[in-house]
Every structure is written in C-alpha cells, then in structure tokens.
Design an enzyme around this catalytic site. Structure first.
Site, PDB file in Angstrom:
ATOM      1  N   GLU A 135      20.620  22.661   0.138  1.00  0.00           N
ATOM      2  CA  GLU A 135      19.921  21.993  -0.973  1.00  0.00           C
ATOM      3  C   GLU A 135      19.177  20.788  -0.443  1.00  0.00           C
ATOM      4  O   GLU A 135      19.700  20.024   0.387  1.00  0.00           O
ATOM      5  CB  GLU A 135      20.920  21.566  -2.049  1.00  0.00           C
TER       6      GLU A 135
ATOM      7  N   GLU B 197      15.962  12.317  -7.006  1.00  0.00           N
ATOM      8  CA  GLU B 197      16.907  12.275  -8.111  1.00  0.00           C
ATOM      9  C   GLU B 197      16.924  10.850  -8.649  1.00  0.00           C
ATOM     10  O   GLU B 197      16.844   9.881  -7.896  1.00  0.00           O
ATOM     11  CB  GLU B 197      18.315  12.674  -7.673  1.00  0.00           C
TER      12      GLU B 197
END
Length: 252
Positions: A134, A139
């Site tokens: 990932e 974020e």
C-alpha cells in the site's frame, strides 16, 4: 532577439510534447459524469467480509455521493440517519508499475474526516493485504488539522507502520494543493506542491519490505471516523466535500 525567442519556444514545445508522450493516465473530470471505463465505485460498509472497511470506519459508501461538477470530482460526506460518503478506484482498469503520480485536490476539514489518495497492489485478491503493498500518497485526519500523513504499508510494517511521515503544512485545508509521488524501482518519494516530504528506500528489498515491483491501482475516498480518523465526529460539518481537480500519471 526573435531568434532567441523562437528557440526558447521550440524548446518549450519539445519539452511539453515529450512530457505529454510520457503520460500513462490522465483524468481532468471534464465530462458530466464519472468515466466508468477507468473507475469503479465501492459501495457499502465493507460487510460481511471486512465490516468498517477493516478500520472500524463509520461511513456507508454510495455512488450518489460521488459526482463530477465544473471540471472537478466531488466526493461528499453526509450525515442523515447514517454517515454516507464516496470511494472510487481503478482496480483492473488503470494499473501501472512505477511512475510519477500527481493529484491536485482540496481537502475538507472537520473532526472525524479522513480523506485519502492512495494505491494498492492489483494482486490484492490473490495475496491479500498487506502482502499486496500500500502507498498512501496523502492522508489527512480532521482531528489533527494542518498535518499531512504519507505512509507505506508492507508485510514488514503495516497498520501502525514505522514507514510514515507527519508534516505540518500551513493553510493545508484552505486551498488546492498538488500531491505527488515519484515511484521508481529503487525508492518512493512524496511531495506537496514540489516540497519533498518523505522517501521510502529500504536497504534490503524483498517481498517483506518491497512489494512495489508490480502493478498498482489508484484509490480516492473520504472516510469518516475509524481507527485512524478517530472515534469523535463533529456532526455540524456535514455535508462536506473532498474535491479533486485532476490526476496525472507519467512514466519516469
């Protein structure tokens, strides 16, 4: 002088043409609806396989929470009887190995929000997570305003990963910013508005530390709450929007 100007113009045209020829994927959201040739919708709350999408998230994803408007992709989070939001991805449609990924976006703000721009290995159905790898380009969690997270999840470190960087960015939520990831066979580097944030480059590269030698796909979503977004949600912020202007992926 005219010769000099003409030469500069030609050089500029060649540079632009060369960059254009290196495009792997480009999305400007110029239509009136999402191009489902490139994009898939995630629908639901992850149940029964991974309720809460594996992170105890509160939202139920709906297609109608994703729209294209005035040249932007708009993902809207709402609170009615339940929390709803939107998530799209390019799995099995647009995948790539290595490249420079640029996403121009404007973040929502408010406690409980968790917008993200990220990538997963396209072989996730075969090997599972985190073996697929990932890449978290961006974020943001509303409980920590003004802070940007860039992270990597691998079999050697995932979940509360050690391969992460928190960066304070002035006026992060107030305008559009360009989030960029340069992914090569040796390292993955992260930027905002060409400011370098973090580089992942493990000394030993194997299946545990470097699952980044195969095709990945792109994901855009706006989660609510969850293990990372936090247990507290400010319900006065809804509806709120995560807005994406464009996406460009280049060969390095």
């Amino acid at each position: 002088m005219r010769k000099i100007i003409y030469t500069l113009c030609v050089i500029g045209m060649l540079s632009c043409s060369s960059k254009k020829s290196n495009i792997i994927f480009e999305e400007h959201f110029s239509s009136t609806k999402l191009n489902t040739t490139n994009w898939n919708y995630d629908i639901g709350d992850g149940c029964p396989q991974i309720c809460g999408w594996g992170n105890n998230e509160l939202q139920f994803y709906k297609q109608q929470n994703v729209r294209v408007s005035n040249g932007n992709l708009v993902i809207t989070a709402q609170k009615d009887s339940i929390y709803t939001s939107g998530k799209i991805h390019t799995k099995d449609k647009i995948t790539f190995t290595y490249g420079t990924i640029e996403v121009r976006a404007k973040l929502p703000k408010g406690k409980g929000l968790w917008p993200a721009i990220w990538l997963l290995g396209n072989n996730i159905n075969q090997v599972g997570w985190p073996a697929c790898g990932e890449i978290d380009m961006m974020e943001y969690v509303g409980k920590e305003p003004g802070v940007l997270f860039t992270s990597m999840h691998t079999p050697s470190s995932h979940g509360n990963t050690i391969n992460t960087k928190k960066t304070a960015i002035k006026n992060l939520e107030e305008d559009f910013h360009v989030y960029k990831c340069i992914w090569t066979e040796n390292e993955i580097a992260f930027y905002i508005d060409d400011q370098h944030l973090y580089t992942y480059n493990p000394a030993v590269k194997n299946d545990k530390t470097w699952p980044y030698n195969k095709p990945f796909y792109l994901i855009l979503n706006l989660a609510i709450g969850g293990n990372f977004g936090g247990p507290e949600v400010d319900n006065t912020i809804f509806p709120t929007e995560f807005v994406i202007d464009y996406i460009k992926v280049y060969k390095n």
